[in-house]
Each structure stands twice: as structure tokens, then as C-alpha cells.
Design an enzyme around this catalytic site. Structure first.
Site, PDB file in Angstrom:
ATOM      1  N   ARG A 207       0.858  -1.185   0.000  1.00 37.31           N
ATOM      2  CA  ARG A 207       0.000   0.000   0.000  1.00 37.31           C
ATOM      3  C   ARG A 207       0.893   1.232   0.000  1.00 37.31           C
ATOM      4  NH1 ARG A 207      -5.012   1.462   3.899  1.00 37.31           N
ATOM      5  NH2 ARG A 207      -3.449   1.585   5.507  1.00 37.31           N
TER       6      ARG A 207
ATOM      7  N   THR B 284      -0.998   7.597  -1.387  1.00 38.61           N
ATOM      8  CA  THR B 284      -2.262   7.409  -2.113  1.00 38.61           C
ATOM      9  C   THR B 284      -3.093   6.272  -1.548  1.00 38.61           C
ATOM     10  OG1 THR B 284      -1.201   5.876  -3.623  1.00 38.61           O
ATOM     11  CG2 THR B 284      -1.198   8.208  -4.268  1.00 38.61           C
TER      12      THR B 284
ATOM     13  N   ASP C 119      -2.531  -1.016  13.622  1.00 36.68           N
ATOM     14  CA  ASP C 119      -1.832  -1.736  12.551  1.00 36.68           C
ATOM     15  C   ASP C 119      -1.719  -3.206  12.932  1.00 36.68           C
ATOM     16  OD1 ASP C 119       0.291  -2.942  10.964  1.00 36.68           O
ATOM     17  OD2 ASP C 119       0.634  -0.915  10.210  1.00 36.68           O
TER      18      ASP C 119
ATOM     19  N   ASP D 285       1.878  -4.847  12.533  1.00 31.64           N
ATOM     20  CA  ASP D 285       2.845  -4.398  13.547  1.00 31.64           C
ATOM     21  C   ASP D 285       2.542  -5.012  14.910  1.00 31.64           C
ATOM     22  OD1 ASP D 285       4.421  -2.959  11.894  1.00 31.64           O
ATOM     23  OD2 ASP D 285       3.590  -0.996  12.408  1.00 31.64           O
TER      24      ASP D 285
HETATM   25  N1  URA Z   1      -4.277  -2.233   7.943  1.00 35.27           N
HETATM   26  C1  URA Z   1      -4.184  -2.285   9.293  1.00 35.27           C
HETATM   27  O1  URA Z   1      -3.355  -3.007   9.844  1.00 35.27           O
HETATM   28  N2  URA Z   1      -5.026  -1.526  10.037  1.00 35.27           N
HETATM   29  C2  URA Z   1      -5.947  -0.726   9.467  1.00 35.27           C
HETATM   30  O2  URA Z   1      -6.692  -0.074  10.207  1.00 35.27           O
HETATM   31  C3  URA Z   1      -6.021  -0.682   8.056  1.00 35.27           C
HETATM   32  C4  URA Z   1      -5.181  -1.438   7.321  1.00 35.27           C
END
Ligand code: URA
Length: 204
Positions: A96, A100, A194, A197
Site C-alpha cells: 500500500r 495514495t 496496525d 505491527d
Molecule cells: N491495515 C491495518 O493493519 N489496520 C488498518 O486499520 C487498516 C489497514
């Protein structure tokens, strides 16, 4: 949402949850989703012989292929492999772009695919839907039928769900939670932060 999913999703969402508990809760939610996925599969009635007598039962019709989207999708594999231990695994790598939030395919490696295969795509966070739509489009190029694709996520944003439904209306979406929205950074709100993470322990 069922109570079992809600209990463990609450642990995932809580910012106080540390890596070890996060991994544990994520594995349980993935297991509950794998069970829901199983219920969606096409089956046929068969007659089998027990050691004592003939009886009827059911069998899956289509062979399964699991497709985790890197990197977070691989966290759902152990749970899904419990239900589908013989399933070949294909991998898709999509990055990603920070600015953008667009998805770019940088890697994929699929087992031999046929139109009869039932595909299960794994990605815990369905945010914009960009990676999901790219993955489904790629699978269609390999001859996979849209209605043989199930997309499984733990938390989804309405934007991601709508993007899949608009582009590929017959894809089945299984998710533990449909959240409120995306924020300006394309994170799901309330979400859980995330996922990668927190699961992999790469939080700063
Ligand atoms: N990816 C993630 O880990 N968390 C989000 O909120 C969106 C995409």
C-alpha cells in the site's frame, strides 16, 4: 456478531493488549472465521462404509486453495490449515503506497489453478479494498470464477466491503466486524491499529 468472536475481538482492539495476547486472540478469531467459512462451502451427500454399516454423510465438492495476502494474511494460515490441511497455498504481495493508499502488486506465487477451485483469500484488515480487488482481479486472470472466491477478514471498513461488492458482486465476504469508517490515513476506525505491527511485534 457471535459472543466468542466478540470476546477475542475486544482483546484485539484494546490498545493495552501486548503482542503475545494479540497473537493468541488473533488465532482464535481466525479459527472462528475458518469455521464460518467451512459452513459456506458446497457439499454433496455421500454414502460411506463405517466399520459396521453403510451410512450417509457429506463431502466438500471443490478443492480449496488458500491465498494469504502478505504480510498480515499469513497470520490466519495456521487456523485455516486446521480446517483445510491439504489445501495448496498461493501468496500475493501487495504494497500500500503511504500517500495514495493504492495497492501495487510486487509478488505472487500460485499453485496450479483450475476453474473448479474454491479460493479462500485471507487478509485480517479490509480497509480501502484496494488489495482485495487487485487480488481478485489477478485470480480471475488465472481463470478462477468470481463466485468461487471467499474473502475472509477480521475487521472491515464499509469502504472496503463496498469496493469488493461493486467490482465483484458474487464474491463472498466473511468478516468478524464491520466497523464505522476509514480515517484520513486509511486506517479502520475504531479498528485495532496496525494489525501486522501488533502481531509481528514490529511496532515502534
Ligand atoms: N491495515 C491495518 O493493519 N489496520 C488498518 O486499520 C487498516 C489497514
Amino acid at each position: 456478531m457471535n459472543k466468542a468472536i466478540n470476546l477475542y475481538l475486544t482483546i484485539l482492539r484494546d490498545k493495552k493488549t501486548k503482542c503475545l495476547q494479540f497473537r493468541h486472540a488473533a488465532t482464535i478469531v481466525a479459527d472462528l472465521l475458518a469455521h464460518q467459512t467451512l459452513l459456506q462451502l458446497n457439499t454433496k451427500t455421500v454414502t460411506i462404509d463405517t466399520p459396521l454399516a453403510k451410512t450417509s454423510g457429506i463431502q466438500r465438492i471443490n478443492d480449496i486453495v488458500l491465498i494469504p495476502i502478505l504480510r498480515s494474511g499469513i497470520t490466519m494460515l495456521p487456523a485455516f490449515l486446521c480446517y483445510f490441511p491439504d489445501a495448496p497455498i498461493g501468496v500475493v504481495g501487495l504494497k500500500r503506497e503511504e500517500k495514495t493508499a493504492e495497492a501495487h502488486l510486487y509478488y505472487h506465487n500460485f499453485p496450479p489453478l483450475t476453474p473448479e477451485h474454491q479460493i479462500i483469500i485471507l487478509d485480517p484488515m479490509l480497509a480501502t479494498g484496494g488489495t482485495a480487488v487487485e487480488t481478485i482481479a489477478l485470480l480471475k486472470k488465472y481463470g478462477i470464477q468470481e463466485n468461487k472466491i471467499i474473502f475472509v477478514s477480521i475487521v472491515s471498513a464499509p469502504e472496503g466491503i463496498n469496493k469488493i461488492r461493486t467490482a465483484f458482486p458474487t464474491v463472498t465476504i466473511i468478516t468478524a466486524a464491520e466497523d464505522e469508517r476509514l480515517n484520513a490515513k486509511k486506517f479502520i476506525v475504531p479498528g485495532l491499529g496496525d494489525f501486522g505491527d501488533r502481531y509481528f511485534g514490529t511496532e515502534e
